[in-house]
Write a protein that holds these residues in place. Sequence first.
Motif, PDB file in Angstrom:
ATOM      1  N   ASP A  28       0.827  -1.224   0.000  1.00  0.00           N
ATOM      2  CA  ASP A  28       0.000   0.000   0.000  1.00  0.00           C
ATOM      3  C   ASP A  28       0.850   1.258   0.000  1.00  0.00           C
ATOM      4  O   ASP A  28       0.538   2.224  -0.687  1.00  0.00           O
ATOM      5  CB  ASP A  28      -0.899   0.056   1.248  1.00  0.00           C
ATOM      6  N   ASP A  29       1.888   1.264   0.833  1.00  0.00           N
ATOM      7  CA  ASP A  29       2.633   2.509   1.010  1.00  0.00           C
ATOM      8  C   ASP A  29       3.787   2.644   0.027  1.00  0.00           C
ATOM      9  O   ASP A  29       4.136   3.747  -0.366  1.00  0.00           O
ATOM     10  CB  ASP A  29       3.146   2.604   2.452  1.00  0.00           C
ATOM     11  N   PHE A  30       4.412   1.511  -0.323  1.00  0.00           N
ATOM     12  CA  PHE A  30       5.563   1.596  -1.243  1.00  0.00           C
ATOM     13  C   PHE A  30       5.242   1.067  -2.645  1.00  0.00           C
ATOM     14  O   PHE A  30       6.103   1.077  -3.522  1.00  0.00           O
ATOM     15  CB  PHE A  30       6.768   0.839  -0.647  1.00  0.00           C
ATOM     16  N   HIS A  31       4.016   0.617  -2.845  1.00  0.00           N
ATOM     17  CA  HIS A  31       3.568   0.140  -4.169  1.00  0.00           C
ATOM     18  C   HIS A  31       4.484  -0.931  -4.739  1.00  0.00           C
ATOM     19  O   HIS A  31       4.759  -0.951  -5.936  1.00  0.00           O
ATOM     20  CB  HIS A  31       3.411   1.317  -5.150  1.00  0.00           C
ATOM     21  N   LEU A  32       4.966  -1.786  -3.857  1.00  0.00           N
ATOM     22  CA  LEU A  32       5.777  -2.930  -4.282  1.00  0.00           C
ATOM     23  C   LEU A  32       4.848  -4.147  -4.257  1.00  0.00           C
ATOM     24  O   LEU A  32       4.548  -4.698  -3.202  1.00  0.00           O
ATOM     25  CB  LEU A  32       6.975  -3.127  -3.326  1.00  0.00           C
ATOM     26  N   TYR A  33       4.365  -4.532  -5.424  1.00  0.00           N
ATOM     27  CA  TYR A  33       3.309  -5.544  -5.483  1.00  0.00           C
ATOM     28  C   TYR A  33       3.839  -6.966  -5.704  1.00  0.00           C
ATOM     29  O   TYR A  33       3.065  -7.886  -5.885  1.00  0.00           O
ATOM     30  CB  TYR A  33       2.290  -5.180  -6.571  1.00  0.00           C
ATOM     31  N   GLY A  34       5.160  -7.110  -5.700  1.00  0.00           N
ATOM     32  CA  GLY A  34       5.737  -8.445  -5.918  1.00  0.00           C
ATOM     33  C   GLY A  34       5.442  -9.397  -4.776  1.00  0.00           C
ATOM     34  O   GLY A  34       5.276 -10.599  -4.983  1.00  0.00           O
ATOM     35  N   SER A  35       5.375  -8.893  -3.553  1.00  0.00           N
ATOM     36  CA  SER A  35       5.028  -9.745  -2.399  1.00  0.00           C
ATOM     37  C   SER A  35       3.514  -9.877  -2.376  1.00  0.00           C
ATOM     38  O   SER A  35       2.799  -8.885  -2.331  1.00  0.00           O
ATOM     39  CB  SER A  35       5.512  -9.108  -1.094  1.00  0.00           C
ATOM     40  N   LYS A  36       3.037 -11.126  -2.387  1.00  0.00           N
ATOM     41  CA  LYS A  36       1.588 -11.362  -2.528  1.00  0.00           C
ATOM     42  C   LYS A  36       0.976 -11.821  -1.203  1.00  0.00           C
ATOM     43  O   LYS A  36       1.679 -12.341  -0.344  1.00  0.00           O
ATOM     44  CB  LYS A  36       1.340 -12.481  -3.556  1.00  0.00           C
ATOM     45  N   GLU A  37      -0.343 -11.666  -1.114  1.00  0.00           N
ATOM     46  CA  GLU A  37      -1.037 -12.242   0.047  1.00  0.00           C
ATOM     47  C   GLU A  37      -1.838 -13.459  -0.402  1.00  0.00           C
ATOM     48  O   GLU A  37      -2.755 -13.342  -1.213  1.00  0.00           O
ATOM     49  CB  GLU A  37      -1.979 -11.231   0.702  1.00  0.00           C
TER      50      GLU A  37
END
Length: 458
Positions: A28-37
Motif C-alpha cells: 500500500d505505502d511503497f507500491h511494491l506488489y511483488g510480495s503477494k497475500e
Amino acid sequence: MKIQFNLNGHETEIDVHPLKRALDILRDDFHLYGSKEGCGEGECGACTVLMNGKTVTSCLIPAAQLHGKSVFTIEGIQDFAFFNDIQKAYEDAGAVQCGFCTTGFVMSTVGFLGNVEDFDKISDNEIKMALSGNLCRCTGYKKIIDAVRNLVKNKIQIPEKLIKNDLKKNTQISPQSHFIQPENLGQISNLISVNKNEKIKFLAGGTDMMVGEGRFSQDDLIISLDNVTELGRITKNERYLSIGSAVSFSDILANKFVQDNFPILVDAIQTIGSPQIRHRATIGGNLANASPAGDSIPPLMVLEAKILLNNAADDEIRKVNMNDFFIAPGKSILKNGEFIQSIEIPFPQSDNQIHYFRKVGQRKSLTISKTSLALICKLENDRIENIKIACGSVAPTVLRLKRTEKFLIGKKVDNEIIEEAKEILQSEISPIADIRSTAEYRREITANLLEDFFIKLV
Ligand code: FES
Ligand code: FES
C-alpha cells in the motif's frame, strides 16, 4: 509511529500504525506488489521477503519490528546478475504457471542459496526443506525443485549484502506509543513499574500473535521483546544450558551445542512451521502461547527444563517446572507484566540415552500436530532403567505420562509389555475431537507412536 528501515538498499522512513503488517506497508505505502497475500497467516509463503538476510513471511511482521532492519523484496533483487540465473532456471524447468507463488519461491531460493556452505554437499532433501514454507497450487513441486537443483549445480552466488545481518538494532522507545521496543531488561523493568496498571502484552516473533485479528485491543501496552539483548542469548554453565526466551528456533537449530547434546529438541524444532516461521518464532513465544500443540513443549518436558519468569514490577524472578507452567489451552501461570526470561535445560545425565520425537499432522511441514510424543529412555542390561514420556495435543495441556513411565521402569520390553504400556498411555490422555482429528484417532495413534518407539528400539 515513525519507522526507519532500509528497503531494497535505500534508507526509508514511514509514519504508520505499529501493528500494520509489513506486507501491507510494502504493497500500500511503497507500491511494491511483488510480495503477494495468499493466506495472511504464514502458511503459503507468497509474501516472503528477506529481513536482515533471512526469509520471513511479511504478513506476520508488525511495522514496528521493521524499525532498524534491512528488507529486500523481489523488486530489490531484480537488478542483480544472479536474478537472471534464477529466472532462467525457473523458466527452463517449467516451474511457473500462474506465477502467484513464484516471487515467494524465488525469495526462498535466494535465502537458501545465500546460506549454502558447500554446494557439492546439498541434498534434494535440503532443497525441499528450504522450499517447505511455500505453497504452489498449479505447477507442482517437482519442477520448482528441479530449478533450484540446477541453481545449486551451477553454484549461483548471492551477494553478501542481501544475506548479511550486519545492521545495528537501532531500537526505538517511544513513550507516547502503545508499542514499545526496549533493548535491555532494565528498560523493561522501568516500563513495567511505571505502567503497572496497564494491560501489558508481550510480543516476540509475532508468528502466532499476528495471525488474525483480535489478539490486541486498543488499550494494550505492547512490549516487543524482539530487540532485548539478554533474551536473545544462548549460554551455559556447568549444569545447564540457558536459552533466552527471544531466541528464534532457527538460531537454536544452528547451535552446535544444542545439536550435540539435545537432539530431541532439534528433531522437534525441525517440525515447527517452515524456514520463514522458524526465523521469527521464538522458544519463549511457543511456551507463552500455552498451546497443547506447542511442538517444543514435549521435548522440553522430558528434558525436565525449567522456565524463568521475570516479574519486573515485583522485582522478582521465579523458576518453575514445565509441568507447573501450563493451566489450560492458551493459559499459563504468567501474571500481568510477567514474561518468560529464559529456559534452563539440565545437561543429560548419561551419554547413552535414547531419544524419540514424532509428530503426526496433516502433512510434514507447516502443520499443527494432531498428536506428538517425546520420549527419553535409558536401558541397563536390556531393562528400562529410566524413561520420560510427554505427549502434545491429547489433553488441555501437554502431558507428562507419569503412570506409563512408572509401569515401564525396570521392565524388559516384549510384546506383552508394549501392549500393557499402550493401554496405560491411553488411560492417561484425554484427547478431544476437533477440526484436525477425531478423539479416537488421536488416542490410537498416540499409543502407536509408543509402539513405534519400542519397535525401533528392539
Ligand atoms: Fe501466506 Fe504470508 S500471505 S504466508
Ligand atoms: Fe500458480 Fe504456483 S504457479 S500457484
